[in-house]
Design a protein around this motif. Structure first.
Motif, PDB file in Angstrom:
ATOM      1  N   GLN A 221      -9.091  -3.722  21.294  1.00 39.45           N
ATOM      2  CA  GLN A 221      -9.565  -4.426  20.095  1.00 39.45           C
ATOM      3  C   GLN A 221      -9.742  -3.454  18.929  1.00 39.45           C
ATOM      4  N   LEU A 222     -10.353  -2.306  19.206  1.00 34.62           N
ATOM      5  CA  LEU A 222     -10.550  -1.309  18.159  1.00 34.62           C
ATOM      6  C   LEU A 222      -9.210  -0.791  17.650  1.00 34.62           C
ATOM      7  N   ASN A 223      -8.270  -0.567  18.549  1.00 37.24           N
ATOM      8  CA  ASN A 223      -6.946  -0.086  18.163  1.00 37.24           C
ATOM      9  C   ASN A 223      -6.267  -1.069  17.213  1.00 37.24           C
ATOM     10  N   HIS A 224      -6.327  -2.362  17.555  1.00 38.61           N
ATOM     11  CA  HIS A 224      -5.710  -3.385  16.708  1.00 38.61           C
ATOM     12  C   HIS A 224      -6.403  -3.474  15.351  1.00 38.61           C
ATOM     13  N   THR A 225      -7.744  -3.488  15.372  1.00 36.06           N
ATOM     14  CA  THR A 225      -8.508  -3.627  14.130  1.00 36.06           C
ATOM     15  C   THR A 225      -8.306  -2.423  13.218  1.00 36.06           C
ATOM     16  N   ALA A 226      -8.375  -1.227  13.784  1.00 35.31           N
ATOM     17  CA  ALA A 226      -8.249  -0.014  12.983  1.00 35.31           C
ATOM     18  C   ALA A 226      -6.841   0.125  12.409  1.00 35.31           C
ATOM     19  N   ASN A 227      -5.830  -0.201  13.198  1.00 34.49           N
ATOM     20  CA  ASN A 227      -4.457  -0.121  12.696  1.00 34.49           C
ATOM     21  C   ASN A 227      -4.227  -1.107  11.562  1.00 34.49           C
ATOM     22  N   GLU A 228      -4.797  -2.299  11.704  1.00 34.04           N
ATOM     23  CA  GLU A 228      -4.660  -3.306  10.644  1.00 34.04           C
ATOM     24  C   GLU A 228      -5.381  -2.852   9.381  1.00 34.04           C
ATOM     25  N   PHE A 229      -6.559  -2.266   9.552  1.00 31.94           N
ATOM     26  CA  PHE A 229      -7.325  -1.780   8.402  1.00 31.94           C
ATOM     27  C   PHE A 229      -6.587  -0.627   7.712  1.00 31.94           C
ATOM     28  N   ALA A 230      -6.026   0.280   8.511  1.00 28.87           N
ATOM     29  CA  ALA A 230      -5.271   1.400   7.945  1.00 28.87           C
ATOM     30  C   ALA A 230      -4.049   0.898   7.189  1.00 28.87           C
ATOM     31  N   ARG A 231      -3.385  -0.118   7.746  1.00 28.85           N
ATOM     32  CA  ARG A 231      -2.208  -0.687   7.062  1.00 28.85           C
ATOM     33  C   ARG A 231      -2.595  -1.259   5.702  1.00 28.85           C
ATOM     34  N   LYS A 232      -3.750  -1.932   5.656  1.00 33.28           N
ATOM     35  CA  LYS A 232      -4.198  -2.503   4.386  1.00 33.28           C
ATOM     36  C   LYS A 232      -4.513  -1.403   3.372  1.00 33.28           C
ATOM     37  N   GLN A 233      -5.097  -0.313   3.851  1.00 31.30           N
ATOM     38  CA  GLN A 233      -5.415   0.781   2.937  1.00 31.30           C
ATOM     39  C   GLN A 233      -4.154   1.429   2.373  1.00 31.30           C
ATOM     40  N   VAL A 234      -3.168   1.626   3.234  1.00 27.13           N
ATOM     41  CA  VAL A 234      -1.953   2.320   2.826  1.00 27.13           C
ATOM     42  C   VAL A 234      -1.083   1.435   1.934  1.00 27.13           C
ATOM     43  N   THR A 235      -1.058   0.139   2.205  1.00 31.64           N
ATOM     44  CA  THR A 235      -0.180  -0.765   1.454  1.00 31.64           C
ATOM     45  C   THR A 235      -0.974  -1.682   0.524  1.00 31.64           C
ATOM     46  N   GLY A 236      -1.771  -2.565   1.097  1.00 30.33           N
ATOM     47  CA  GLY A 236      -2.446  -3.587   0.291  1.00 30.33           C
ATOM     48  C   GLY A 236      -3.402  -3.039  -0.754  1.00 30.33           C
ATOM     49  N   PHE A 237      -4.381  -2.229  -0.327  1.00 32.89           N
ATOM     50  CA  PHE A 237      -5.386  -1.713  -1.255  1.00 32.89           C
ATOM     51  C   PHE A 237      -4.733  -0.860  -2.341  1.00 32.89           C
ATOM     52  N   LYS A 238      -3.847   0.023  -1.932  1.00 36.20           N
ATOM     53  CA  LYS A 238      -3.164   0.888  -2.895  1.00 36.20           C
ATOM     54  C   LYS A 238      -2.388   0.057  -3.904  1.00 36.20           C
ATOM     55  N   LYS A 239      -1.682  -0.947  -3.413  1.00 36.13           N
ATOM     56  CA  LYS A 239      -0.870  -1.784  -4.293  1.00 36.13           C
ATOM     57  C   LYS A 239      -1.730  -2.531  -5.303  1.00 36.13           C
ATOM     58  N   GLU A 240      -2.883  -3.060  -4.849  1.00 32.63           N
ATOM     59  CA  GLU A 240      -3.760  -3.809  -5.748  1.00 32.63           C
ATOM     60  C   GLU A 240      -4.335  -2.914  -6.838  1.00 32.63           C
ATOM     61  N   TYR A 241      -4.762  -1.719  -6.479  1.00 32.27           N
ATOM     62  CA  TYR A 241      -5.310  -0.800  -7.486  1.00 32.27           C
ATOM     63  C   TYR A 241      -4.219  -0.355  -8.454  1.00 32.27           C
ATOM     64  N   GLN A 242      -3.008  -0.169  -7.951  1.00 31.88           N
ATOM     65  CA  GLN A 242      -1.921   0.224  -8.835  1.00 31.88           C
ATOM     66  C   GLN A 242      -1.534  -0.900  -9.788  1.00 31.88           C
ATOM     67  N   LYS A 243      -1.694  -2.144  -9.316  1.00 30.19           N
ATOM     68  CA  LYS A 243      -1.427  -3.278 -10.208  1.00 30.19           C
ATOM     69  C   LYS A 243      -2.423  -3.290 -11.358  1.00 30.19           C
ATOM     70  N   VAL A 244      -3.697  -3.032 -11.047  1.00 36.99           N
ATOM     71  CA  VAL A 244      -4.707  -2.967 -12.097  1.00 36.99           C
ATOM     72  C   VAL A 244      -4.398  -1.804 -13.037  1.00 36.99           C
ATOM     73  N   GLY A 245      -4.037  -0.656 -12.463  1.00 33.09           N
ATOM     74  CA  GLY A 245      -3.686   0.507 -13.272  1.00 33.09           C
ATOM     75  C   GLY A 245      -2.511   0.223 -14.185  1.00 33.09           C
ATOM     76  N   HIS A 246      -1.511  -0.487 -13.665  1.00 38.01           N
ATOM     77  CA  HIS A 246      -0.343  -0.833 -14.466  1.00 38.01           C
ATOM     78  C   HIS A 246      -0.732  -1.743 -15.629  1.00 38.01           C
ATOM     79  N   SER A 247      -1.647  -2.678 -15.368  1.00 39.37           N
ATOM     80  CA  SER A 247      -2.095  -3.583 -16.429  1.00 39.37           C
ATOM     81  C   SER A 247      -2.789  -2.815 -17.553  1.00 39.37           C
ATOM     82  N   PHE A 248      -3.659  -1.865 -17.183  1.00 37.98           N
ATOM     83  CA  PHE A 248      -4.313  -1.039 -18.206  1.00 37.98           C
ATOM     84  C   PHE A 248      -3.288  -0.191 -18.961  1.00 37.98           C
TER      85      PHE A 248
END
Length: 318
Positions: A221-248
């Protein structure tokens, strides 16, 4: 004692049944004996009198057959010899197979997984080296595995001496102290206080079995949760912050069209804000490498142990 009807059971394949039936017939030399002693928490393997460590560094791409075949070699430096050797992943894989076959009642941790494609990519090589380093740390600290002849051959045979490597390899593969004969090598404590209560042993084994089952489920369970969280950090979170940065950044570019002097400071502040959001996105993408990745590498080692314990417990029950 009757034979187990399931000839594919771990108890049968390990040689445990043949040993119980008195079919083991090997000659045990002093160097083959594995001593069990009574420790503060019960029976345990006798400590290695000459403990050592081994580093794994500098993975390098090498070739053979005039460049037709490429592979990664890792530099190993055992502390008890100080002499470096180079080993490929296939050498680790051979060693794992020998140890897993020889020691049916010892959990030999699994190696990092094989990979057919992308095995020369820098990130994969770095991750594999870290996984092998965790594996090696565990092996060197184990009182039995660390002293095994096959393991010592792996650590000490010169990389350039192909003949010596093959001789040691064949010797390990012809080891007679495997299967039923392995159990002959185990020397247990004798004398007053050395006996164990069978019911207490059964209770402790059952308790350990329940613990490993629950830990295995939790680790997955921890392996699945942590891998999913890491994926979001590397792709989702980064992409969202870059979208905001691009808008500014777009807003900053719009203000550049205003040639008024008083707009310069505001424009610089907006551009700086865009850069800050981009930097925050990069920090999110890099964060798993700082915290989650090391935890997951170590968890993978323990998941290998957890996968081994059911068979070991089955041999004990037998």
């Amino acid at each position: 004692v009757s034979r187990n009807l399931n000839r594919f059971s771990t108890f049968v394949k390990s040689g445990g049944e043949a040993f119980v039936l008195g079919e083991a017939s090997g000659f045990v030399k002093d160097g083959d004996k594995l001593c069990v002693v009574l420790g503060p928490r019960g029976p345990e393997w006798q400590e290695n009198p000459y403990p050592f460590q081994c580093s794994i560094e500098d993975p390098t791409k090498q070739t053979k057959f005039k460049g037709m075949k490429s592979y990664i070699a890792y530099k190993l430096v055992p502390s008890h010899t100080g002499q470096q050797v180079h080993r490929r992943y296939k050498h680790f894989d051979w060693l794992y197979g020998r140890l897993a076959e020889k020691f049916p009642v010892i959990s030999v941790p699994h190696l990092p997984e094989k990979q057919a494609t992308g095995r020369f990519e820098e990130d994969f090589i770095s991750k594999r080296r870290k996984g092998l380093a965790w594996w090696m740390d565990h092996m060197c600290s184990h009182p039995v595995l660390a002293q095994c002849d096959a393991f010592q051959h792996f650590l000490t045979c010169p990389s350039t001496d192909e003949k010596a490597w093959k001789q040691g390899k064949r010797k390990a593969e012809k080891d007679e102290m495997v299967g039923a004969n392995f159990f002959l090598t185990i020397s247990v404590p004798t004398g007053p206080g050395a006996g164990l209560d069978l019911q207490e042993v059964e209770s402790q084994v059952d308790g350990f079995k329940a613990f490993t089952k629950k830990m295995d489920e939790s680790a997955l369970q921890l392996n699945h949760t942590a891998n999913e969280f890491a994926r979001k950090q590397v792709t989702g979170f980064k992409k969202e912050y870059q979208k905001v940065g691009h808008s500014f950044k777009c807003l900053s570019q719009a203000f550049e069209l205003d040639q008024q002097a008083f707009s310069s400071g505001l424009n610089q502040a907006i551009a700086f804000t865009a850069e800050a959001y981009d930097a925050i996105g990069d920090l999110f993408a890099d964060q798993p490498r700082q915290d989650l990745d090391p935890v997951m590498d170590l968890l993978a080692l323990y998941q290998g142990h957890l996968a081994n314990f059911p068979d070991i417990i089955h041999v004990q029950k037998g």
